[in-house]
Design an enzyme around this catalytic site. Structure first.
Site, mmCIF file in Angstrom:
data_model
loop_
_atom_site.group_PDB
_atom_site.id
_atom_site.type_symbol
_atom_site.label_atom_id
_atom_site.label_comp_id
_atom_site.label_asym_id
_atom_site.label_seq_id
_atom_site.Cartn_x
_atom_site.Cartn_y
_atom_site.Cartn_z
ATOM 1 N N VAL B 93 0.825 -1.208 0.000
ATOM 2 C CA VAL B 93 0.000 0.000 0.000
ATOM 3 C C VAL B 93 0.860 1.260 0.000
ATOM 4 C CG1 VAL B 93 -0.262 0.238 2.511
ATOM 5 C CG2 VAL B 93 -2.093 1.015 0.990
ATOM 6 N N GLY B 313 -5.323 -6.469 1.640
ATOM 7 C CA GLY B 313 -5.601 -5.676 2.827
ATOM 8 C C GLY B 313 -4.778 -4.401 2.800
ATOM 9 N N GLU B 314 -4.451 -3.882 3.999
ATOM 10 C CA GLU B 314 -3.572 -2.706 4.137
ATOM 11 C C GLU B 314 -4.225 -1.409 3.680
ATOM 12 O OE1 GLU B 314 0.052 -3.343 1.926
ATOM 13 O OE2 GLU B 314 0.597 -5.163 3.019
ATOM 14 N N GLY B 315 -5.468 -1.475 3.226
ATOM 15 C CA GLY B 315 -6.089 -0.305 2.602
ATOM 16 C C GLY B 315 -5.790 -0.215 1.118
#
Lengths: 342, 342
Positions: B93, B313-315
């Protein structure tokens, strides 16, 4: 006039796949962005790939004889007005191109207007005014098709000479989803009903007329459609033939392309016939709402990146997908390796 | 602890719809980007909307007791290693955030590690080390849940004070798709089998174990899940509760949010219970491969922008969608009106 296309770099592809597997991310977690990064490595021949920096889009504009036969929600006068809008930087794709630092150029291949007062460079490649109404006559003379194909190839050469590391072919022309639906039907051997969509938003009666036009055009063209140049002569137009030439030359030169909506994908399907293997150099930018686009993408084995129900044309869906391509390269280049982390 | 949320600006929405209809594009041709532009106008209260310029993402990190019970393809030791990777700018990210000029901050809410030597600001909001294994015990004490919710809200306030005009909540924590699947099942009244996915890539046996854990957790929690704070106490974690507080406060403050994958959307579903109407301020960035994310999106009435099979994930999915949001604003602002053109 077959064009020879080389395959992207298999060694770079393998090395990119190895790097992708070694990243400090769960296996497969980057999804299509992981696949795209690998594709970029293969078409660039370098690992990790570079985010495409010099993205150049060319909008090929032209009018279509069928527009006078009730197949579009808009009158043909919109085409020259939109060409002026491109030149002024106020078309939708212009906003997206500025956002993503994409160089944008509009070329009149067959607009049915003299476009007085517009930058002469826009008109420098004009093949003719308009095209034949394909349900009753050929769209072009064969010589015009060849001229348009050569022009598209020359334009690709110009863009590559200007440094392009990623190309986009866009379209403008009222009525253009009718010949492109016919091109897809002819290439895939499908009936008119399967390929015809609402384009810019034609009503039910217009959709019926459009289907009749495509059916009559396919019947009129007959077996000539087996040859891609004859197919463009019978069913295409100067702007569509130029787009085909542009795409085929990009593949021949080994420069990757982001495809746009129906017009772009229909031309890619034709380019693949003219330049077998060309599709290896193409990625699908977005899924349009036109059924023929999905059919052509499936045939080409391409899955679009953005699915936002856009149907603007102009190259807009391809330009909107550019940041995802850059993301794919950056993720493969800049994410830590698991071996560095633990 | 109900939070009051105002609706976005109805007058701005109406004016934006009117502007969209007046653009020199076929009706509906911008697809979801047209809808998004209208939404941006409503949440900003201005027409045309501005492309979000100060986008700020916060990754809430934490460990999960269930990770010791074979529900994940990766060991819990990956969580602190990844927090260090965020701090070093080498997580996936981070590359996307640099690309799109998104400010990124990682906060340790409940990592099961002291994270020695890392910037103390990362640890300043820590609630506890790890969380209870939800199939046998509560994830948190009620007071810890309240602390984490308040912390998330305070972090949202900090980001808004720093000028955020668009917020993103990201996640990091091995095992976190297990409690979030349980949160979605509890909110929607669904059985474990419907919500459990492979997360970072668990095998068939792991998937069975994960399903058993979620089933046991739901049974253990019983009716307590009717209250969102008790739901987080029984089934959540400090990082998840903080994300809920962050999202609810963003909506309360009238700052729009791009949601990410399962963790983000499960927290949005919980935030909607805590702050009815909050979803009006949320847009879905991407569709993950987790079934519970799609179920939660459907309940919230949100359709994701990017569908690229990402599950990092992670944004990351939310950050990847930022350029499309900016495109939506730019198209509404910069495309010519039909009245200017003809």
């Amino acid at each position: 006039m077959k064009v020879t296309v080389s395959a992207p770099d298999a060694a770079a592809r393998a090395a990119a796949e190895e790097r992708l597997a070694a990243l400090a991310t769960p296996a497969g977690a980057l999804g299509r962005l992981g696949d795209l990064g690998v594709w970029l490595a293969a078409v660039q021949g370098v690992v990790p790939p570079r985010p495409p920096a010099a993205v150049r889009a060319v909008v090929f504009a032209g009018d279509h004889g069928v527009a006078a036969h009730g197949v579009s929600a808009y009158p043909a006068a919109v085409t020259p007005a939109m060409v002026r809008s491109f030149a002024a930087g106020t078309a939708g794709v212009c906003a997206l191109a500025r956002q993503h630092d994409v160089h944008l150029r509009v070329l009149d291949l067959g607009v049915d207007d003299d476009l007085d007062g517009i930058d002469p460079a826009v008109r420098a490649h004009k093949v003719r005014r308009g095209s034949g109404a394909i349900h009753v006559e050929d769209a072009l003379e064969r010589a015009e098709t060849e001229q348009a194909l050569a022009t598209g190839a020359a334009v690709a050469d110009e863009e590559i000479a200007a440094g392009a590391d990623l190309l986009i072919g866009g379209d403008m022309g009222i009525g253009n989803t009718t010949p492109t639906a016919a091109l897809v039907a002819a290439a895939l051997g499908l009936p008119a009903e399967d390929v015809v969509g609402r384009g810019t938003g034609v009503d039910d009666e217009g959709l019926d007329r459009k289907t009749d036009v495509v059916r009559a055009a396919l019947q009129r063209a007959g077996d000539r459609v087996d040859d891609p140049v004859e197919r463009l002569t019978a069913l295409g137009s100067a702007d569509l033939a130029a787009t085909v030439g542009f795409l085929a030359r990009a593949a021949e030169r080994g420069v990757p392309v982001v495809l746009d909506g129906l017009i772009s994908v229909a031309c890619a399907l034709t380019a693949e016939d003219l330049a077998p293997g060309a599709t290896q150099w193409f990625v699908a930018g977005h899924r349009s709402t036109e059924p023929a686009q999905s059919l052509a993408l499936e045939k080409l084995g391409l899955e679009p990146l953005v699915d936002a129900r856009m149907r603007l044309g102009e190259g807009s869906g391809a330009v909107a997908a550019v940041p995802l391509l850059r993301s794919a390269a950056l993720l493969l280049a800049e994410t830590a390796l698991l071996s560095d982390l633990l």
